[in-house]
Design a protein around this motif. Structure first.
Motif, PDB file in Angstrom:
ATOM      1  N   ARG A 255     -31.051-114.038 -37.366  1.00  0.00           N
ATOM      2  CA  ARG A 255     -32.032-113.001 -37.659  1.00  0.00           C
ATOM      3  C   ARG A 255     -32.994-112.835 -36.488  1.00  0.00           C
ATOM      4  N   THR A 256     -33.374-113.977 -35.899  1.00  0.00           N
ATOM      5  CA  THR A 256     -34.317-113.928 -34.785  1.00  0.00           C
ATOM      6  C   THR A 256     -33.692-113.304 -33.545  1.00  0.00           C
TER       7      THR A 256
ATOM      8  N   VAL B 211     -32.688-109.122 -32.878  1.00  0.00           N
ATOM      9  CA  VAL B 211     -33.539-108.103 -32.256  1.00  0.00           C
ATOM     10  C   VAL B 211     -33.613-108.285 -30.738  1.00  0.00           C
TER      11      VAL B 211
ATOM     12  N   PRO C 209     -34.856-117.781 -45.029  1.00  0.00           N
ATOM     13  CA  PRO C 209     -34.256-116.458 -45.206  1.00  0.00           C
ATOM     14  C   PRO C 209     -34.989-115.724 -46.322  1.00  0.00           C
TER      15      PRO C 209
ATOM     16  N   ALA D  30     -32.701-107.513 -40.784  1.00  0.00           N
ATOM     17  CA  ALA D  30     -34.071-107.197 -41.237  1.00  0.00           C
ATOM     18  C   ALA D  30     -34.949-106.769 -40.066  1.00  0.00           C
ATOM     19  N   GLY D  31     -34.854-107.504 -38.959  1.00  0.00           N
ATOM     20  CA  GLY D  31     -35.687-107.186 -37.804  1.00  0.00           C
ATOM     21  C   GLY D  31     -35.332-105.830 -37.213  1.00  0.00           C
TER      22      GLY D  31
END
Ligand SMILES: Nc1ncnc2c1ncn2[C@@H]1O[C@H](COP(=O)(O)OP(=O)(O)OP(=O)(O)O)[C@@H](O)[C@H]1O
Ligand SMILES: [Mg+2]
Lengths: 258, 363
Positions: A161-162, A165, A96, A108-109
């Motif tokens: 996170r991955t 998106v 992270p 973030a993405g």
């Protein structure tokens, strides 16, 4: 939401060192494919050439053909960042962003993609965290640093996170190797759910894990140190683990080698 | 697997090669290698210790070292206190003798029978020139640092980084002389151009003469602080964990986006520290400004007219002819400079501290 990945004659180099040679392999949409094999046989290298992360290293390059739903991802006109957005990656060690909160990490993405609206980000974060089975544990501390979570939680945060998106394909390089058995099970369950939506390719050293989570298994190996890694056998996981057609695969799976 | 036989085979060939070509050195090295082993074995009970536990040593290196560090720490405090007492003792009589307001009077004549001096203009000039210098230097320095750490090929980056470090070693009097004798004429031309085209902005107004101005001083200062800021931030940027850079790239970040997502936030405390060091140098810079500024006393935001002065430059210029009161006045000005620097540092600490929850877990 999920796409087919097709590699033909993929060869990857680190400078002049050929790490993998002539890999041919097709991964069907909405399946989990496990890459197994002894250390140094090029599993990570192959995985990283699928989302063009290989070429990030100085001197590293890839030859051959890699397509995702018949689109050549190494085409000159293709935008690398678009490829990586389409093909997400989870790394071996949870990574992270240390300066960001849990919430900022998850989105973030999306922010990189220009999403700014708070309500959209919040919805997406909740959705991704729920998919990653992390929501209940962090919903009250979204503003706290992501690096303050436990290792297993951090890894699920990275998965969130991955997938936030909404990529087509998710690559995972030994995602559980730094985790305890319970977090490992949590992530395996997660993969099982995620394959409804994504094509998943996972590198693992854990045979049981490969057998548990994957539909297809690819066995990589090298002749001796310094030789390039090759794909030895690729088949249904059940077949590989019960009745492999290559002797070397059997030796590896039964622990006689590697 | 696989590796072990490979490694031992290597060792084997290495060994035979040595004995074949250099019989004598090989024997000698073998003897040397044996020595420590034979000294250890007579001890019997190995390092883990057998038998009764030994008593803790009263006068071991540990204690000696602790005493030494304590003494050093105390010495620092004593020296600082002594300096402070000395400075205040010198400054107070001069401040008493001042017939004008120390904060607001625009001028510096402490050697007169009726001493008149004010710190206002000097403090203003100090802060203005340093702020301007940082305004110019920081973006450039960060740009260079990012280029060196993340864009330039590794070897070029290292070589250029070395050059930047060399620049930091140039003494400030060299920068000062260069600024006065070489750099001032292009700056004058530029100032005249600015005055003609942008004279309506008060910053660039006035009717000359131009050149020996705050702008020249700030530019020279900027060049002087550039290497420190560049060098430190480059170091910080290089320390960004590869894992975080890759995480950003794998999310589809371009290189610039990666720098913004992973590298810059991670380096933030380091950047602040670097800027503060640069600011410290700029605030305290003496000779380069004494050589380049026009030395006037007056508060003005005009950047291009001859003029400007700073606390440190004033000390350098005025110390020679100062009498007792004059020296006291300069010392008082030095104390003000010290206070400014202190405030700057405390502010920087506060900024870093505010986000420590994040930066600590980053480390
Ligand atoms: N950055 C690099 N530079 C040079 N060679 C590398 C680099 N990374 C990997 N290699 C080499 O490429 C080969 C394949 O490495 P890779 O990391 O793909 O193996 P792996 O199958 O993932 O192994 P492991 O199971 O230990 O992770 C190895 O011989 C390795 O030494
Ligand atoms: Mg690997």
């Amino acid at each position: 939401m999920a796409k087919r990945v097709e590699a033909s004659n993929v060869t990857a180099y680190y400078g002049s060192f050929k790490a993998i040679e002539n890999i041919n392999l097709t991964v069907e949409p909405k399946t989990v494919t496990a890459l197994i094999g002894p250390s140094g046989c090029g599993k990570s290298t192959f995985l990283r050439s699928i989302n063009r992360m290989h070429e990030v290293l100085p001197g590293a390059r890839v030859e051959g053909n890699l397509t995702i739903d018949d689109q050549d991802i190494y085409d000159r006109d293709v935008d690398v960042t678009a490829v990586r957005r389409m093909i997400g990656m989870v790394f071996q060690r949870p990574n992270p962003f240390p300066t960001m909160s849990i919430f900022e990490n998850v989105v973030a993405g999306l922010k990189l993609n220009g999403v700014r609206k708070k309500s959209i980000l919040e919805d997406a974060a909740e959705k991704a965290l729920r998919s990653a089975n992390l929501w209940d544990e962090v919903k009250d501390r979204l503003g706290k640093p992501g690096a303050g979570l436990s290792g297993g939680q951090q890894q699920r945060l990275c998965i969130a996170r991955t997938i936030a998106v909404e990529p087509q394909v998710v690559l995972m390089d030994e995602p559980c190797s730094a985790l305890d058995p319970i977090s490992t099970l949590a992530i395996e369950d997660l993969m099982f759910q995620l394959k409804d939506k994504f094509t998943i390719i996972i590198v693992t050293h854990n045979m049981q894990q490969a057998a548990r989570v994957s539909d297809r298994t690819a066995f990589f190996s090298i002749e001796k140190t310094g030789d390039p890694g090759r794909l030895i056998e690729y088949d249904n996981t059940q077949k590989i683990f019960s009745n492999p057609s290559v002797k070397k695969t059997e030796d590896y799976i039964t622990g006689r080698f590697g | 697997m696989g590796e072990t036989p490979h490694r031992s085979a290597d060792a084997g060939t290495g060994g035979t090669r040595v004995t074949q070509s250099h019989e004598w050195p090989a024997g000698a090295s073998a003897r040397v290698a044996e020595a420590p082993v034979s000294t250890r074995s007579p001890g019997g009970a190995g390092l883990g210790g057998g038998g009764a536990l030994p008593r803790s040593r009263k006068f071991g290196a540990e204690r000696a070292f602790r005493g030494l560090t304590l003494a050093a720490g105390t010495a620092v405090l004593v020296i600082i206190a002594a300096i402070a007492i000395f400075l205040v003792a010198k400054a107070v009589p001069a401040l008493r003798a001042n017939t004008e307001n120390f904060w607001s009077y625009e001028g510096w004549s402490p050697n007169d029978p009726e001493p008149k001096f004010g710190i206002g203009t000097l403090a203003f000039g100090t802060v203005l020139s340093s702020a301007l210098a940082l305004l110019i230097a920081v973006p450039v320095a960060l740009g260079i640092a990012l280029y060196l750490s993340h864009y330039a090929p590794r070897r070029l980056g290292t070589a250029l980084g070395f050059l930047v470090d060399l620049l930091a070693a140039v003494p400030s009097v060299v920068f000062g002389l260069w600024g006065r004798d070489v750099f001032s004429s292009p700056v004058r031309d530029f100032s005249i151009w600015l005055n003609q085209h942008f004279g309506w902005i008060p910053l660039f107004g006035g009717d000359g003469p131009f050149g020996a101005s705050i702008m020249l001083g700030a530019l020279v200062l900027a060049i002087m602080v550039l290497p420190i800021i560049t060098s430190l931030s480059r170091e910080v940027f290089l320390q960004t964990p590869t894992a975080n850079e890759e995480a950003a790239l794998a999310l589809g970040a371009t290189r610039w986006e990666m720098l913004r997502t992973a590298v810059l936030p991670y380096g933030r405390p380091g950047i602040i520290a670097a800027v503060m060091l640069g600011l410290g140098r700029a605030l305290g810079e003496t000779i380069a400004l004494a050589l380049t500024l026009g030395i006037t006393f007056g508060i003005s935001f005009n950047l291009i007219q001859n003029g400007g002065n700073t606390i440190a430059a004033n000390i350098a210029n005025a110390f020679g002819e100062a009498n007792e009161t004059g020296r006291g006045a300069l010392i008082a000005s030095g104390l003000v400079l010290f206070t400014i620097t202190l405030i700057v540092n405390i502010t920087a600490r506060a900024i870093i501290y505010r986000r420590r929850e994040f930066t600590e877990s980053a480390a």
